[in-house]
Write an enzyme that holds these catalytic residues in place. Structure first.
Site, PDB file in Angstrom:
ATOM      1  N   GLY A  46     -30.217 135.901  39.332  1.00 40.09           N
ATOM      2  CA  GLY A  46     -29.202 135.092  38.656  1.00 40.09           C
ATOM      3  C   GLY A  46     -27.821 135.206  39.272  1.00 40.09           C
ATOM      4  O   GLY A  46     -26.826 134.971  38.592  1.00 40.09           O
ATOM      5  N   CYS A  47     -27.744 135.586  40.527  1.00 37.00           N
ATOM      6  CA  CYS A  47     -26.434 135.668  41.180  1.00 37.00           C
ATOM      7  C   CYS A  47     -26.602 135.375  42.664  1.00 37.00           C
ATOM      8  O   CYS A  47     -27.722 135.260  43.160  1.00 37.00           O
ATOM      9  CB  CYS A  47     -25.814 137.054  40.979  1.00 37.00           C
TER      10      CYS A  47
ATOM     11  N   HIS B   7     -28.293 131.752  46.728  1.00 35.81           N
ATOM     12  CA  HIS B   7     -28.212 132.033  45.297  1.00 35.81           C
ATOM     13  C   HIS B   7     -29.609 132.379  44.815  1.00 35.81           C
ATOM     14  O   HIS B   7     -30.537 131.592  44.945  1.00 35.81           O
ATOM     15  CB  HIS B   7     -27.661 130.824  44.536  1.00 35.81           C
ATOM     16  N   CYS B   8     -29.767 133.579  44.276  1.00 32.83           N
ATOM     17  CA  CYS B   8     -31.097 134.079  43.904  1.00 32.83           C
ATOM     18  C   CYS B   8     -31.405 133.721  42.449  1.00 32.83           C
ATOM     19  O   CYS B   8     -30.673 134.117  41.533  1.00 32.83           O
ATOM     20  CB  CYS B   8     -31.147 135.592  44.113  1.00 32.83           C
ATOM     21  N   LEU B   9     -32.503 132.989  42.245  1.00 33.77           N
ATOM     22  CA  LEU B   9     -32.882 132.585  40.889  1.00 33.77           C
ATOM     23  C   LEU B   9     -33.383 133.775  40.073  1.00 33.77           C
ATOM     24  O   LEU B   9     -33.274 133.790  38.860  1.00 33.77           O
ATOM     25  CB  LEU B   9     -33.986 131.519  40.957  1.00 33.77           C
TER      26      LEU B   9
END
Ligand code: ZN
Ligand code: ZN
Length: 203
Positions: free
Chosen positions: A50-51, A45-47
């Site tokens: 955001g997804c 999950h990529c900060l």
């Protein structure tokens, strides 16, 4: 990306039931507690975006970190020429070195614009370091056909189909030009639901 509700497929005995979604989920999919869905070939999950990064957007994430690196190098070259050569009489001193290593000094000494250039120079160096770290971490994973969640040696090699097929699995059929722009269409060879372990291919 989102796993659809399916009936138990008789030919897919390796599907598992996700206790969170309460649905069958294909191999290599993982449940994301943030996105609240199972994601096909979930990487992480990529900060920043955001997804979740998974089967269908892995290529775009790799392009994102590649161009973060390229843009940082480009900016650092021009910033360095400006600061150390053109404006060298202002910046080439020990105080600059101190300010770059202890940024809090920017608040107490020096003119506003000189300090602003130093602040952005520091951010530029950080962006480059971060781009190198991300590339150094993710490129080997893509080359071996894995995902970040692989922890054991066996799982790291399970879907390794050779460098060419592994790259094609992420960047698609037109991988030779797909990395140039996210707007270039490049269909993925896998549907994200059916995966053959590499060890089975050798049998
Ligand atoms: Zn789930
Ligand atoms: Zn997620």
């Amino acid at each position: 990306m989102v796993v659809k509700k399916v009936e138990a497929p008789p030919d897919q005995m390796d599907w598992r039931e996700c206790s969170e979604c309460q649905r069958l989920a294909p191999p290599r999919s993982w449940h994301c507690k943030v996105c609240k869905v199972c994601v096909l070939k979930r990487d992480h999950h990529c900060l920043y975006t955001g997804c979740c990064i998974g089967h269908r957007n892995h290529r775009f994430f790799m392009g994102f970190i590649f161009y973060l690196f390229v843009g940082s190098v480009y900016a650092l070259v021009y910033n360095s020429i400006y600061m150390w050569i053109i404006q060298g009489h202002i910046y080439c001193n020990w105080l600059t070195l101190l300010k770059l290593t202890c940024p809090m000094l920017l608040l107490v000494t020096g003119s506003f614009w000189v300090n602003m250039y130093l602040l952005f120079y520091s951010l530029n160096v950080l962006a480059l370091a971060y781009g190198v770290l991300l590339l150094g971490y993710h490129v080997p994973i893509v080359l071996r056909g894995g995902v970040s969640a692989d922890r054991t040696k066996e799982s790291k090699q399970k879907y390794d189909r050779g460098v060419y097929q592994n790259l094609r699995s992420v960047f698609g059929d037109r991988m030779h030009i797909a990395w140039l722009s996210p707007l270039i269409r490049s269909d993925l060879p896998d549907d994200g639901y059916h995966w053959t372990a590499s060890r089975n291919r050798k049998d």
